[in-house]
Scaffold this active site. Structure first.
Site, PDB file in Angstrom:
ATOM      1  N   ASN A  42       0.688  -1.223  -0.068  1.00  0.00           N
ATOM      2  CA  ASN A  42       0.147   0.079   0.057  1.00  0.00           C
ATOM      3  C   ASN A  42       1.016   1.396  -0.207  1.00  0.00           C
ATOM      4  O   ASN A  42       1.908   1.210   0.793  1.00  0.00           O
ATOM      5  CB  ASN A  42      -1.053  -0.115   1.276  1.00  0.00           C
ATOM      6  CG  ASN A  42      -0.467  -0.242   2.373  1.00  0.00           C
ATOM      7  OD1 ASN A  42       0.571  -0.936   2.490  1.00  0.00           O
ATOM      8  ND2 ASN A  42      -1.020   0.503   3.560  1.00  0.00           N
ATOM      9  N   ILE A  43       0.458   2.380  -0.597  1.00  0.00           N
ATOM     10  CA  ILE A  43       1.138   3.444  -0.864  1.00  0.00           C
ATOM     11  C   ILE A  43      -0.029   4.859  -0.705  1.00  0.00           C
ATOM     12  O   ILE A  43      -0.906   4.800  -1.447  1.00  0.00           O
ATOM     13  CB  ILE A  43       1.787   3.679  -2.370  1.00  0.00           C
ATOM     14  CG1 ILE A  43       2.859   2.468  -2.762  1.00  0.00           C
ATOM     15  CG2 ILE A  43       2.380   4.983  -2.193  1.00  0.00           C
ATOM     16  CD1 ILE A  43       3.201   2.405  -4.077  1.00  0.00           C
ATOM     17  N   GLU A  44       0.238   5.385   0.546  1.00  0.00           N
ATOM     18  CA  GLU A  44      -0.478   6.329   1.027  1.00  0.00           C
ATOM     19  C   GLU A  44      -0.287   7.674   0.430  1.00  0.00           C
ATOM     20  O   GLU A  44       0.665   7.830  -0.198  1.00  0.00           O
ATOM     21  CB  GLU A  44      -0.709   6.171   2.623  1.00  0.00           C
ATOM     22  CG  GLU A  44      -1.426   4.898   3.002  1.00  0.00           C
ATOM     23  CD  GLU A  44      -1.565   4.827   4.508  1.00  0.00           C
ATOM     24  OE1 GLU A  44      -1.093   5.584   5.125  1.00  0.00           O
ATOM     25  OE2 GLU A  44      -2.491   3.758   4.759  1.00  0.00           O
ATOM     26  N   GLU A  55      -2.906  -4.712  -3.245  1.00  0.00           N
ATOM     27  CA  GLU A  55      -3.446  -5.433  -4.263  1.00  0.00           C
ATOM     28  C   GLU A  55      -3.495  -4.804  -5.714  1.00  0.00           C
ATOM     29  O   GLU A  55      -3.061  -5.313  -6.569  1.00  0.00           O
ATOM     30  CB  GLU A  55      -4.821  -5.923  -3.817  1.00  0.00           C
ATOM     31  CG  GLU A  55      -5.046  -6.801  -2.704  1.00  0.00           C
ATOM     32  CD  GLU A  55      -5.292  -5.931  -1.462  1.00  0.00           C
ATOM     33  OE1 GLU A  55      -4.729  -4.855  -1.366  1.00  0.00           O
ATOM     34  OE2 GLU A  55      -6.102  -6.217  -0.461  1.00  0.00           O
ATOM     35  N   CYS A  91     -10.048  -4.645  -0.123  1.00  0.00           N
ATOM     36  CA  CYS A  91     -11.157  -3.820   0.137  1.00  0.00           C
ATOM     37  C   CYS A  91     -12.160  -3.985  -1.205  1.00  0.00           C
ATOM     38  O   CYS A  91     -11.745  -4.726  -2.290  1.00  0.00           O
ATOM     39  CB  CYS A  91     -10.800  -2.330   0.173  1.00  0.00           C
ATOM     40  SG  CYS A  91     -10.236  -1.729  -1.421  1.00  0.00           S
ATOM     41  N   CYS A  94     -10.635  -3.165  -4.823  1.00  0.00           N
ATOM     42  CA  CYS A  94      -9.646  -3.991  -5.159  1.00  0.00           C
ATOM     43  C   CYS A  94     -10.309  -5.357  -5.609  1.00  0.00           C
ATOM     44  O   CYS A  94      -9.904  -5.899  -6.534  1.00  0.00           O
ATOM     45  CB  CYS A  94      -8.434  -4.483  -3.840  1.00  0.00           C
ATOM     46  SG  CYS A  94      -7.405  -3.058  -3.737  1.00  0.00           S
TER      47      CYS A  94
HETATM   48  N1  THU Z   1      -5.091  -1.636   2.266  1.00  0.00           N
HETATM   49  C1  THU Z   1      -4.574  -2.476   1.476  1.00  0.00           C
HETATM   50  O1  THU Z   1      -3.605  -1.926   1.095  1.00  0.00           O
HETATM   51  N2  THU Z   1      -5.200  -3.611   1.273  1.00  0.00           N
HETATM   52  C2  THU Z   1      -6.296  -4.070   1.731  1.00  0.00           C
HETATM   53  O2  THU Z   1      -6.800  -5.147   1.562  1.00  0.00           O
HETATM   54  C3  THU Z   1      -6.859  -3.271   2.898  1.00  0.00           C
HETATM   55  C4  THU Z   1      -6.363  -1.845   3.059  1.00  0.00           C
HETATM   56  C5  THU Z   1      -4.484  -0.486   2.968  1.00  0.00           C
HETATM   57  C6  THU Z   1      -5.091   1.056   2.384  1.00  0.00           C
HETATM   58  C7  THU Z   1      -4.607   1.647   3.516  1.00  0.00           C
HETATM   59  O3  THU Z   1      -3.198   2.246   3.062  1.00  0.00           O
HETATM   60  C8  THU Z   1      -4.282   0.927   4.746  1.00  0.00           C
HETATM   61  O4  THU Z   1      -4.308  -0.224   4.395  1.00  0.00           O
HETATM   62  C9  THU Z   1      -5.497   1.365   5.716  1.00  0.00           C
HETATM   63  O5  THU Z   1      -6.689   1.087   5.203  1.00  0.00           O
END
Ligand code: THU
Length: 138
Positions: A42-44, A55, A91, A94
């Site tokens: 994940n990249i925020e 994903e 989520c 995804c």
């Molecule tokens: N996130 C994912 O990368 N994949 C998931 O299946 C659920 C959530 C990330 C998004 C965000 O950066 C962090 O988790 C919190 O929601």
């Protein structure tokens, strides 16, 4: 490539997570039908909405490389600095991205905390009655 090995790659990919806002780190490893694996984390973003999940990073890397046929994806996540929890599931967004490229019922989603603790699900199970390419091109 076993699912335990795929999960190990997801655990490794999780180390790359950029998550200063949630402190929740996720890794994914996407297995192509030809055996290639694409990983993602994940990249925020400070503006929040541009954040992408692990994903989708894995899918978009693969698709941008010309891959279209996928067998499985392993996903693992949990609070930063702690081992993965066993209950991080993709989520809804995804799941929808998976539905675009994984129309075959044999695509599997491997969820768990690591190579020795995972469960295998189908996309149909995670996204029942989904909208997909078949709706636009029956
Ligand atoms: N996130 C994912 O990368 N994949 C998931 O299946 C659920 C959530 C990330 C998004 C965000 O950066 C962090 O988790 C919190 O929601």
């Amino acid at each position: 490539m076993t699912y335990a090995q795929l999960m190990a790659q997801a655990v490794k990919a999780r180390e790359g997570a950029y998550m200063p806002y949630s402190q929740f780190a996720v890794g994914a490893a996407l297995l192509c039908k030809d055996g290639t694996v694409y990983t993602g984390c994940n990249i925020e973003n400070a503006a929040f909405t541009p954040t992408v999940c692990a994903e989708r990073v894995a899918f978009f890397k693969a698709v941008s490389d010309g891959r279209r046929d996928f067998s499985a994806i392993a996903v693992t996540g949990g609070p930063a600095g702690s081992p993965s929890a066993s209950d991080t599931a993709p989520c809804g967004v995804c799941r929808q991205v998976m539905a675009e490229f994984c129309v075959a019922p044999d695509f599997e989603i491997v969820l768990g905390s690591g190579p020795e603790d995972y469960a295998v699900h189908t996309l149909a199970e995670l996204l029942p009655l989904g909208f997909g390419p078949k709706n636009l091109h029956p």
